[in-house]
Scaffold this motif. Sequence first.
Motif, PDB file in Angstrom:
ATOM      1  N   LYS A  85      33.320  26.313  32.915  1.00 26.26           N
ATOM      2  CA  LYS A  85      33.945  26.695  33.597  1.00 26.26           C
ATOM      3  C   LYS A  85      35.009  28.203  32.987  1.00 26.26           C
ATOM      4  CE  LYS A  85      35.395  21.907  34.439  1.00 26.26           C
ATOM      5  NZ  LYS A  85      36.429  20.519  34.759  1.00 26.26           N
ATOM      6  N   GLY A  86      35.980  28.359  33.462  1.00 26.62           N
ATOM      7  CA  GLY A  86      36.998  29.684  33.095  1.00 26.62           C
ATOM      8  C   GLY A  86      37.871  30.101  34.138  1.00 26.62           C
ATOM      9  N   PHE A  87      36.961  31.772  34.728  1.00 30.47           N
ATOM     10  CA  PHE A  87      37.598  32.661  36.466  1.00 30.47           C
ATOM     11  C   PHE A  87      37.486  33.567  35.796  1.00 30.47           C
ATOM     12  CE2 PHE A  87      40.621  32.763  32.823  1.00 30.47           C
ATOM     13  CZ  PHE A  87      41.409  34.227  32.705  1.00 30.47           C
ATOM     14  N   GLU A  88      37.439  34.429  37.028  1.00 34.80           N
ATOM     15  CA  GLU A  88      36.618  36.053  36.855  1.00 34.80           C
ATOM     16  C   GLU A  88      38.079  37.129  37.263  1.00 34.80           C
ATOM     17  OE1 GLU A  88      34.280  38.141  39.344  1.00 34.80           O
ATOM     18  OE2 GLU A  88      33.557  36.916  38.475  1.00 34.80           O
ATOM     19  N   ILE A  89      38.065  37.739  36.615  1.00 34.25           N
ATOM     20  CA  ILE A  89      39.428  38.785  36.621  1.00 34.25           C
ATOM     21  C   ILE A  89      39.076  40.194  36.633  1.00 34.25           C
ATOM     22  CG2 ILE A  89      40.415  38.909  34.632  1.00 34.25           C
ATOM     23  CD1 ILE A  89      42.878  38.256  35.588  1.00 34.25           C
ATOM     24  N   ASP A  90      39.941  40.980  37.892  1.00 35.89           N
ATOM     25  CA  ASP A  90      39.162  42.585  37.720  1.00 35.89           C
ATOM     26  C   ASP A  90      40.330  42.827  36.529  1.00 35.89           C
ATOM     27  OD1 ASP A  90      37.518  42.553  40.150  1.00 35.89           O
ATOM     28  OD2 ASP A  90      39.647  42.475  40.916  1.00 35.89           O
ATOM     29  N   GLY A  91      39.995  44.050  35.694  1.00 36.59           N
ATOM     30  CA  GLY A  91      40.900  44.190  34.568  1.00 36.59           C
ATOM     31  C   GLY A  91      39.899  45.892  34.722  1.00 36.59           C
ATOM     32  N   LEU A  92      41.523  46.718  34.197  1.00 36.42           N
ATOM     33  CA  LEU A  92      41.249  47.644  33.452  1.00 36.42           C
ATOM     34  C   LEU A  92      40.726  48.185  32.314  1.00 36.42           C
ATOM     35  CD1 LEU A  92      44.806  49.095  34.942  1.00 36.42           C
ATOM     36  CD2 LEU A  92      42.648  49.257  35.852  1.00 36.42           C
ATOM     37  N   ILE A  93      39.962  49.127  32.029  1.00 39.85           N
ATOM     38  CA  ILE A  93      38.859  49.452  30.476  1.00 39.85           C
ATOM     39  C   ILE A  93      39.190  51.134  30.691  1.00 39.85           C
ATOM     40  CG2 ILE A  93      37.802  47.747  30.235  1.00 39.85           C
ATOM     41  CD1 ILE A  93      34.860  49.528  32.064  1.00 39.85           C
ATOM     42  N   VAL A 105      37.386  46.763  36.624  1.00 37.01           N
ATOM     43  CA  VAL A 105      35.632  45.812  36.230  1.00 37.01           C
ATOM     44  C   VAL A 105      36.403  44.924  36.432  1.00 37.01           C
ATOM     45  CG1 VAL A 105      34.775  47.984  34.728  1.00 37.01           C
ATOM     46  CG2 VAL A 105      36.159  46.320  34.332  1.00 37.01           C
ATOM     47  N   GLU A 106      34.925  43.848  37.080  1.00 34.79           N
ATOM     48  CA  GLU A 106      35.290  42.571  36.877  1.00 34.79           C
ATOM     49  C   GLU A 106      34.933  41.462  35.490  1.00 34.79           C
ATOM     50  OE1 GLU A 106      32.466  41.496  40.373  1.00 34.79           O
ATOM     51  OE2 GLU A 106      33.246  41.660  41.848  1.00 34.79           O
ATOM     52  N   GLN A 107      35.905  40.853  34.988  1.00 32.25           N
ATOM     53  CA  GLN A 107      35.719  40.230  33.635  1.00 32.25           C
ATOM     54  C   GLN A 107      35.803  39.073  33.788  1.00 32.25           C
ATOM     55  OE1 GLN A 107      39.560  42.055  31.765  1.00 32.25           O
ATOM     56  NE2 GLN A 107      38.218  44.220  31.142  1.00 32.25           N
ATOM     57  N   GLN A 108      34.238  38.449  33.368  1.00 35.75           N
ATOM     58  CA  GLN A 108      34.837  37.224  33.304  1.00 35.75           C
ATOM     59  C   GLN A 108      34.753  36.229  32.161  1.00 35.75           C
ATOM     60  OE1 GLN A 108      32.348  36.152  35.334  1.00 35.75           O
ATOM     61  NE2 GLN A 108      31.418  37.230  35.915  1.00 35.75           N
ATOM     62  N   ASN A 109      35.521  35.102  31.533  1.00 31.21           N
ATOM     63  CA  ASN A 109      36.026  34.510  31.487  1.00 31.21           C
ATOM     64  C   ASN A 109      35.586  33.145  31.065  1.00 31.21           C
ATOM     65  OD1 ASN A 109      38.589  36.373  30.524  1.00 31.21           O
ATOM     66  ND2 ASN A 109      38.863  36.911  32.342  1.00 31.21           N
ATOM     67  N   ARG A 110      35.353  32.813  30.265  1.00 30.41           N
ATOM     68  CA  ARG A 110      34.092  31.473  29.881  1.00 30.41           C
ATOM     69  C   ARG A 110      34.748  30.110  29.141  1.00 30.41           C
ATOM     70  NH1 ARG A 110      29.655  32.617  27.924  1.00 30.41           N
ATOM     71  NH2 ARG A 110      30.341  31.001  25.778  1.00 30.41           N
ATOM     72  N   ILE A 111      34.982  29.544  29.422  1.00 28.97           N
ATOM     73  CA  ILE A 111      35.722  28.149  28.474  1.00 28.97           C
ATOM     74  C   ILE A 111      33.958  27.010  28.982  1.00 28.97           C
ATOM     75  CG2 ILE A 111      37.254  26.242  28.204  1.00 28.97           C
ATOM     76  CD1 ILE A 111      38.893  28.432  29.631  1.00 28.97           C
ATOM     77  N   ASP A 112      33.257  26.702  27.238  1.00 24.33           N
ATOM     78  CA  ASP A 112      33.078  26.089  27.716  1.00 24.33           C
ATOM     79  C   ASP A 112      33.023  24.344  27.457  1.00 24.33           C
ATOM     80  OD1 ASP A 112      30.678  27.490  27.467  1.00 24.33           O
ATOM     81  OD2 ASP A 112      30.652  28.091  25.755  1.00 24.33           O
ATOM     82  N   ASP A 143      34.971  31.557  25.810  1.00 28.75           N
ATOM     83  CA  ASP A 143      34.865  34.002  25.777  1.00 28.75           C
ATOM     84  C   ASP A 143      35.304  34.922  26.733  1.00 28.75           C
ATOM     85  OD1 ASP A 143      33.579  35.802  25.403  1.00 28.75           O
ATOM     86  OD2 ASP A 143      31.417  36.156  26.446  1.00 28.75           O
ATOM     87  N   TYR A 144      36.432  35.532  26.212  1.00 30.19           N
ATOM     88  CA  TYR A 144      36.967  35.684  27.351  1.00 30.19           C
ATOM     89  C   TYR A 144      37.261  36.987  27.315  1.00 30.19           C
ATOM     90  CZ  TYR A 144      40.386  31.391  27.647  1.00 30.19           C
ATOM     91  OH  TYR A 144      40.345  30.107  27.938  1.00 30.19           O
ATOM     92  N   GLU A 145      36.711  37.783  28.139  1.00 31.86           N
ATOM     93  CA  GLU A 145      36.249  39.972  28.043  1.00 31.86           C
ATOM     94  C   GLU A 145      38.200  40.079  28.705  1.00 31.86           C
ATOM     95  OE1 GLU A 145      33.717  41.176  31.237  1.00 31.86           O
ATOM     96  OE2 GLU A 145      32.226  39.437  30.271  1.00 31.86           O
ATOM     97  N   HIS A 146      38.736  39.077  28.798  1.00 27.93           N
ATOM     98  CA  HIS A 146      40.556  39.584  29.753  1.00 27.93           C
ATOM     99  C   HIS A 146      40.859  39.802  27.977  1.00 27.93           C
ATOM    100  CE1 HIS A 146      43.814  40.674  31.254  1.00 27.93           C
ATOM    101  NE2 HIS A 146      42.779  41.317  32.105  1.00 27.93           N
ATOM    102  N   GLN A 147      41.562  40.871  27.069  1.00 28.11           N
ATOM    103  CA  GLN A 147      42.102  40.755  26.384  1.00 28.11           C
ATOM    104  C   GLN A 147      44.221  39.474  25.991  1.00 28.11           C
ATOM    105  OE1 GLN A 147      40.705  40.791  23.241  1.00 28.11           O
ATOM    106  NE2 GLN A 147      39.489  41.773  23.826  1.00 28.11           N
ATOM    107  N   SER A 148      44.507  40.261  27.714  1.00 29.17           N
ATOM    108  CA  SER A 148      45.475  39.210  28.117  1.00 29.17           C
ATOM    109  C   SER A 148      45.181  38.003  27.815  1.00 29.17           C
ATOM    110  CB  SER A 148      46.496  39.953  28.529  1.00 29.17           C
ATOM    111  OG  SER A 148      45.628  39.761  30.069  1.00 29.17           O
TER     112      SER A 148
END
Length: 221
Positions: A85-93, A105-112, A143-148
């Motif tokens: 599960k999880g979600f996708e969100i647009d983030g700034l790098i 960029v599109e950041q993938q945030n996954r929850i197993d 695995d969260y790519e978005h730091q906040s």
Amino acid sequence: MFQKVFHSRILIILFAIILLAISPVYAKGLGVKAGIAFADQIYKSDNGDSWADTKYRTGLAIGLFREFILSPAISIHGEALYVQKGFEIDGLILLDDENHTLQTVEQQNRIDILSLSILAKAALPSGTYIIGGPRLDVEVGSDYEHQSMNALKNVFASPIFGLSLGIGQELTFMPWPGLFIEGMYYHDIGDLYKRQGITTDVSTLESVKNKAFSVVMGVKF
């Protein structure tokens, strides 16, 4: 944290004992299913607006089940699935620190999730069926790519209780018997996060709720 893990393991063990305790005389057999899960998280602020603009992400849904026949049209499924599960969100790098160049960029945030369910199934003579029942989701990784967003994961509730409701079709025209296709909607009872008081980092965040469904194919042996 230790108490959450302990309770989760106890619930998993109890689920396994229940499946093993039921006599195989009533079991039609084991089955496997695998497919794609589509998941999002709904972030709400204290004024009712969206706190974060999230989107659906795709992941895996794979697991085992055992079907216990009660009548020609009614059966019970004990099911254990691994669902991403999880979600996708647009983030700034930051691309260029000197010129302060940013890129979205599109950041993938996954929850197993380990999802354990007891589902009732009602089938029609055509092979079409509806299936649904209570579900317990236990987080086994993330695995969260978005730091906040990554900073929030420690306050998310686990395990989460919910309901699963789906519709399926047995593919009797296929040469391999026991094949089926199934769509399932996952509804959580309660929130993944519910604010208990004012916090400094996420002072306007009121609640977070999972939203997910899956499409799978499977086979019964």
